[in-house]
Design an enzyme around this catalytic site. Structure first.
Site, PDB file in Angstrom:
ATOM      1  N   PHE A  24       0.844  -1.180   0.000  1.00 20.94           N
ATOM      2  CA  PHE A  24       0.000   0.000   0.000  1.00 20.94           C
ATOM      3  C   PHE A  24       0.886   1.240   0.000  1.00 20.94           C
ATOM      4  O   PHE A  24       1.822   1.342   0.806  1.00 20.94           O
ATOM      5  CB  PHE A  24      -0.918   0.000   1.224  1.00 20.94           C
ATOM      6  CG  PHE A  24      -2.048   0.985   1.102  1.00 20.94           C
ATOM      7  CD1 PHE A  24      -3.064   0.766   0.186  1.00 20.94           C
ATOM      8  CD2 PHE A  24      -2.086   2.117   1.888  1.00 20.94           C
ATOM      9  CE1 PHE A  24      -4.107   1.672   0.063  1.00 20.94           C
ATOM     10  CE2 PHE A  24      -3.126   3.031   1.762  1.00 20.94           C
ATOM     11  CZ  PHE A  24      -4.139   2.813   0.851  1.00 20.94           C
TER      12      PHE A  24
ATOM     13  N   ASP B 281       1.489  -5.630   7.893  1.00 22.58           N
ATOM     14  CA  ASP B 281       0.267  -4.826   7.837  1.00 22.58           C
ATOM     15  C   ASP B 281      -0.909  -5.776   7.601  1.00 22.58           C
ATOM     16  O   ASP B 281      -0.970  -6.468   6.580  1.00 22.58           O
ATOM     17  CB  ASP B 281       0.369  -3.794   6.715  1.00 22.58           C
ATOM     18  CG  ASP B 281      -0.780  -2.793   6.702  1.00 22.58           C
ATOM     19  OD1 ASP B 281      -1.889  -3.159   7.143  1.00 22.58           O
ATOM     20  OD2 ASP B 281      -0.587  -1.672   6.217  1.00 22.58           O
TER      21      ASP B 281
ATOM     22  N   TYR C  12     -11.573  -0.069  10.585  1.00 23.87           N
ATOM     23  CA  TYR C  12     -12.779   0.443   9.924  1.00 23.87           C
ATOM     24  C   TYR C  12     -13.177  -0.363   8.693  1.00 23.87           C
ATOM     25  O   TYR C  12     -14.197  -0.077   8.070  1.00 23.87           O
ATOM     26  CB  TYR C  12     -12.649   1.929   9.561  1.00 23.87           C
ATOM     27  CG  TYR C  12     -11.425   2.314   8.748  1.00 23.87           C
ATOM     28  CD1 TYR C  12     -11.323   2.046   7.398  1.00 23.87           C
ATOM     29  CD2 TYR C  12     -10.370   2.984   9.359  1.00 23.87           C
ATOM     30  CE1 TYR C  12     -10.221   2.407   6.671  1.00 23.87           C
ATOM     31  CE2 TYR C  12      -9.258   3.366   8.647  1.00 23.87           C
ATOM     32  CZ  TYR C  12      -9.182   3.078   7.297  1.00 23.87           C
ATOM     33  OH  TYR C  12      -8.062   3.446   6.576  1.00 23.87           O
ATOM     34  N   LYS C  13     -12.415  -1.404   8.371  1.00 23.91           N
ATOM     35  CA  LYS C  13     -12.792  -2.257   7.247  1.00 23.91           C
ATOM     36  C   LYS C  13     -13.634  -3.422   7.766  1.00 23.91           C
ATOM     37  O   LYS C  13     -14.782  -3.237   8.165  1.00 23.91           O
ATOM     38  CB  LYS C  13     -11.543  -2.743   6.516  1.00 23.91           C
ATOM     39  CG  LYS C  13     -10.668  -1.630   5.941  1.00 23.91           C
ATOM     40  CD  LYS C  13      -9.465  -2.193   5.212  1.00 23.91           C
ATOM     41  CE  LYS C  13      -8.447  -1.132   4.835  1.00 23.91           C
ATOM     42  NZ  LYS C  13      -8.953  -0.114   3.903  1.00 23.91           N
TER      43      LYS C  13
ATOM     44  N   ARG D   1     -13.029  -3.155  -8.000  1.00 29.72           N
ATOM     45  CA  ARG D   1     -12.731  -3.985  -6.840  1.00 29.72           C
ATOM     46  C   ARG D   1     -13.995  -4.228  -6.022  1.00 29.72           C
ATOM     47  O   ARG D   1     -14.792  -3.313  -5.811  1.00 29.72           O
ATOM     48  CB  ARG D   1     -11.667  -3.299  -5.971  1.00 29.72           C
ATOM     49  CG  ARG D   1     -11.093  -4.165  -4.859  1.00 29.72           C
ATOM     50  CD  ARG D   1      -9.990  -3.445  -4.117  1.00 29.72           C
ATOM     51  NE  ARG D   1     -10.512  -2.338  -3.313  1.00 29.72           N
ATOM     52  CZ  ARG D   1      -9.867  -1.785  -2.279  1.00 29.72           C
ATOM     53  NH1 ARG D   1      -8.667  -2.225  -1.947  1.00 29.72           N
ATOM     54  NH2 ARG D   1     -10.396  -0.792  -1.609  1.00 29.72           N
TER      55      ARG D   1
END
Length: 412
Positions: free
Chosen positions: A126, A197, A222-223, A371
């Site tokens: 990322f 991560d 938050y995912k 996605r």
């Protein structure tokens, strides 16, 4: 593997996690396939937050730090997350953003390996993880370098100069998973440390931080953990390293006795030395509500459903997608991927905007990926089938080719 909608309904009826859908607010007329960016609202979260605002903050005021346990929320939430990622109690702490947590852990890790100058990561990581690595190197200013390898070549990039391997378990674009066991084994054999991560892992796949002997980790709440927009991240430190590291951000609540108001800094024992500023209480209460939903949930069952949903969606889309230039991104084997599916798609941004207008909410990742994230606690097999059929209709009718869809939005 492609199945009819009736078969998908039968799969939903047999799904051991199907009852969890009732624990979420799922807007009527929408198929939400973006839980890998922002999880759905837990049904009881609004009431929990409302109580914290009106009763705790409103009535108990500052005494709530003791009376309602605000001061312990970061540690207690960390222990709840620890179960989901295979960590020991007392080794996970919630607070700050992922980026701030990366900065703290990268800086601490490099201090443990003086004389070594290389951080190894991969080109698929990322971008903000890499930005933080660049910032740490600039801040330390001791000649460190960031060495990037192709995702499949990370192992060969680890050598005797490596201080830290910073890697993301699930690729945010392709969903490809790294073999963390092999990376840890190689890194430790060469004397390096490993930071993982888990942003696209926690809440979607089981993980074993302790069993894999990972040194450090960060993750997102938050995912798939459904902590709400901007919910704080979490960090992990292997227990035997906790007393050896120093946080570069020696904040008030990382002090051994913050309310002694001493002139100098003494780090708190254990994981608490990584705490920095005042915990975001309302966000932590929202996260606590999200973590409630995972009580009693077997993460292996979550993974099994995640991969079944991914496999169904890939089969549905590939039955027609090739005709329109769609190509699967990432590995085909479910054992090598996370809980989202991306397709390379010409005019992908416009296609995704057209999908959203039809109630199918996914996202777009530049330059050409559409996605779709599958949150096993609330995504159904029937929704996967319906989303694929709507995508097919949009492609066949070219309804994506409209000015409002061709104009890219600020958040994709």
């Amino acid at each position: 593997m492609q199945t009819s909608r009736q078969v998908c309904l039968e799969l939903d009826a047999a799904d051991p996690l199907a009852h969890k859908r009732a624990a979420f607010v799922l807007p009527e007329g929408k198929i939400y396939l973006d839980g890998n960016s922002l999880g759905c609202l837990p049904a009881h979260a609004a009431a929990r937050i409302g109580k914290a605002v009106s009763e705790e903050w409103g009535q108990s005021l500052v005494t709530s730090w003791n009376r309602h346990g605000w001061i312990d929320l970061a540690r207690k939430s960390g222990d709840r997350i620890a179960r989901l990622v295979g960590a020991q109690p007392g080794s996970v702490l919630v607070g700050d953003t992922i980026s701030v947590n990366l900065f703290k852990l990268m800086s601490a890790a490099l201090e443990l390996r003086p004389g070594r100058k290389t951080i190894v990561s991969d080109t698929g990581n990322f971008p903000s993880d890499l930005y933080i690595a660049e910032g740490v190197i600039r801040q330390i200013d001791k000649g460190h370098v960031l060495k990037l390898a192709a995702p499949e070549e990370v192992l060969s990039a680890i050598d005797d100069e490596t201080a830290l391997v910073s890697i993301t378990h699930v690729d945010y674009r392709t969903a490809r998973t790294h073999d963390i066991s092999a990376i840890v084994e190689k890194a430790h054999a060469r004397g390096a440390l490993v930071l993982v991560d888990l942003s696209h892992t926690s809440g979607a796949l089981p993980f074993d931080l302790a069993g894999l002997n990972v040194d450090f980790a960060v993750g997102c709440t938050y995912k798939y953990l459904n902590g709400g927009p901007g919910a704080p991240g979490f960090l992990y430190v292997r227990p035997d390293l906790q007393e050896k590291i120093q946080s570069p951000l020696s904040g008030w609540l990382g002090h051994a006795a913050p309310f002694a108001f001493e002139q100098g800094y003494r780090p708190a024992p254990g994981i608490m030395r990584l705490q920095c500023g005042t915990p975001p209480v309302l966000s932590l209460i929202a996260l606590d509500a999200g973590l409630d939903v995972f009580d009693g949930v077997d993460m292996n069952a979550v993974k099994q459903k995640a991969h079944a949903l991914c496999g169904q969606f890939i089969a549905h889309v590939e039955s027609f997608g090739g005709e329109f230039g769609l190509k699967l991104a990432g590995p085909r084997a479910m054992t090598e991927r996370g809980s989202h599916v991306s397709f390379h798609a010409p005019e992908g941004c416009a296609i995704m905007q057209a999908l959203i207008s039809r109630g199918v909410i996914g996202d777009f990742r530049a330059p050409d990926m559409i996605r779709f994230g599958f949150a096993p606690l609330y995504t159904s097999f029937a929704e996967v089938f319906d989303a694929a059929q709507i995508l097919r209709d949009i492609l066949e009718t070219k309804s994506w080719n409209r000015p409002e869809f061709l104009a890219q939005k600020a958040v994709t």
